[in-house]
Design an enzyme around this catalytic site. Structure first.
Site, PDB file in Angstrom:
ATOM      1  N   LYS A 105       0.828  -1.207   0.000  1.00 21.47           N
ATOM      2  CA  LYS A 105       0.000   0.000   0.000  1.00 21.47           C
ATOM      3  C   LYS A 105       0.861   1.256   0.000  1.00 21.47           C
ATOM      4  O   LYS A 105       0.550   2.236  -0.688  1.00 21.47           O
ATOM      5  CB  LYS A 105      -0.949  -0.018   1.201  1.00 21.47           C
ATOM      6  CG  LYS A 105      -2.042  -1.078   1.071  1.00 21.47           C
ATOM      7  CD  LYS A 105      -2.783  -1.317   2.372  1.00 21.47           C
ATOM      8  CE  LYS A 105      -3.800  -2.436   2.224  1.00 21.47           C
ATOM      9  NZ  LYS A 105      -4.457  -2.813   3.487  1.00 21.47           N
ATOM     10  N   GLN A 117      -4.127  -1.483   9.950  1.00 16.62           N
ATOM     11  CA  GLN A 117      -4.049  -2.807   9.334  1.00 16.62           C
ATOM     12  C   GLN A 117      -4.552  -3.848  10.330  1.00 16.62           C
ATOM     13  O   GLN A 117      -4.116  -3.880  11.478  1.00 16.62           O
ATOM     14  CB  GLN A 117      -2.604  -3.126   8.938  1.00 16.62           C
ATOM     15  CG  GLN A 117      -2.438  -4.456   8.246  1.00 16.62           C
ATOM     16  CD  GLN A 117      -3.138  -4.522   6.898  1.00 16.62           C
ATOM     17  OE1 GLN A 117      -3.067  -3.591   6.107  1.00 16.62           O
ATOM     18  NE2 GLN A 117      -3.811  -5.630   6.629  1.00 16.62           N
ATOM     19  N   ASP A 169     -10.564   4.239   5.049  1.00 20.83           N
ATOM     20  CA  ASP A 169     -10.802   2.803   4.879  1.00 20.83           C
ATOM     21  C   ASP A 169     -12.250   2.443   5.194  1.00 20.83           C
ATOM     22  O   ASP A 169     -12.662   1.297   5.051  1.00 20.83           O
ATOM     23  CB  ASP A 169      -9.846   2.010   5.782  1.00 20.83           C
ATOM     24  CG  ASP A 169      -9.653   0.569   5.329  1.00 20.83           C
ATOM     25  OD1 ASP A 169      -9.884   0.281   4.140  1.00 20.83           O
ATOM     26  OD2 ASP A 169      -9.259  -0.265   6.160  1.00 20.83           O
TER      27      ASP A 169
END
Length: 296
Positions: free
Chosen positions: A58, A102, A125
């Site tokens: 990413k 994450q 996100d």
């Protein structure tokens, strides 16, 4: 004799490249007008190799799109309170425009509490409860990246959802549930299923649009796919296996996503797209009504 595939592939890699090009243009505009590049902060707890690989990937994509990245690596023994404190600090940092935690973060951590420490206007996100609520009510905000990518794929391939029966197999808070809500907002009739649904096969066989997001390799059998159905495989399991038995399903479906190369690239593309948009919003370079509803 094996049957010949008849389904048209939904190429997520190609569409993701187009989205990333647009994100890069937005990032350049923000950088030129503010002197500061959009910035995505990634937070990783522990040293899980797969998670570390995803974060590196990413960050590399960020660099290509002109988006700065800031990485915070925390030890596996980090407590919920410590993680919440770290994320809160990033939420309050004006140099950070988007935050990605994450996951998984470890069984001892309250993951929901950590997610909720992300400021809604930096929740690129789409993992907070406020983002989910805004999405469900059709209000401005950021959408969970994988469901957002799924909807972009459906739009790109001109899938008319109105009145269609959409079956979502999976109920996670950042994939299955938001995917169903987005489909419902497009006038699809939505059925949620999961690994414990009774007589799942019969429900899958009725699906005009199937979203497989249960996290089990080849859980959906090809013979259960309705002829001509649109099959979105959001699963990714060891061995590059999706949640759908691709070879068999491709002989019945009308449209199908491959694994890899389908939903996966779209997830990262939407993360960067929403990061660039967040930077534009926070810099005053985009209409204020695009801001997440709960951010003001």
């Amino acid at each position: 004799m094996p049957m010949t595939p008849t389904a048209r592939l939904m190429d997520g890699t190609r569409l993701a490249r187009q989205i990333l090009d647009h994100s890069a243009a937005t990032a350049r505009a923000v950088t030129q007008q503010t002197g500061e590049a959009p910035c995505l902060a990634t937070v990783l707890v522990g040293d899980d190799p797969a998670s570390a690989t995803y974060v590196r990937m990413k960050r590399a994509r960020c660099e290509k799109a002109g988006i700065a990245s800031r990485h915070l690596s925390l030890p596996a023994a980090t407590t919920t309170a410590e993680l919440v404190e770290a994320i809160t600090a990033l939420s309050e940092d004006p140099g950070v425009h988007g935050i990605l935690l994450q996951h998984p973060v470890g069984a001892h951590i309250d993951e929901r509490a950590a997610f909720e420490a992300i400021a809604p206007h930096k929740d690129v996100d789409g993992v907070t409860m406020r983002s989910f609520a805004a999405m469900s009510f059709g209000l401005p905000g950021f959408v969970s990246c994988t469901p957002a990518g799924i909807m972009r794929l459906l739009d790109h391939y001109d899938v008319d959802l109105a009145g269609r029966h959409a079956v979502v197999v999976g109920r996670s808070a950042i994939l299955g549930k938001p995917a169903g809500m987005l489909l419902l907002a497009r006038d699809a009739t939505v059925t949620y299923c999961h690994s414990r649904t009774r007589d799942l096969k019969s429900i899958v066989r009725e699906a005009d649009v199937l979203v497989a997001a249960v996290g089990r390799p080849r859980f959906i059998r090809g013979e259960d796919i309705k002829t001509g159905a649109v099959v979105i495989d959001a699963g990714y399991n060891p061995g590059n296996l999706g949640d759908v038995d691709f070879d068999a399903a491709a002989t019945r479906a009308g449209l199908i996503t491959p694994v890899p190369g389908g939903v996966g690239p779209m997830t990262i593309a939407m993360l960067l797209s929403q990061t660039a948009e967040a930077a534009a919003l926070q810099s005053g370079l985009a209409p204020a009504d695009r801001l997440p509803a709960s951010s003001g």
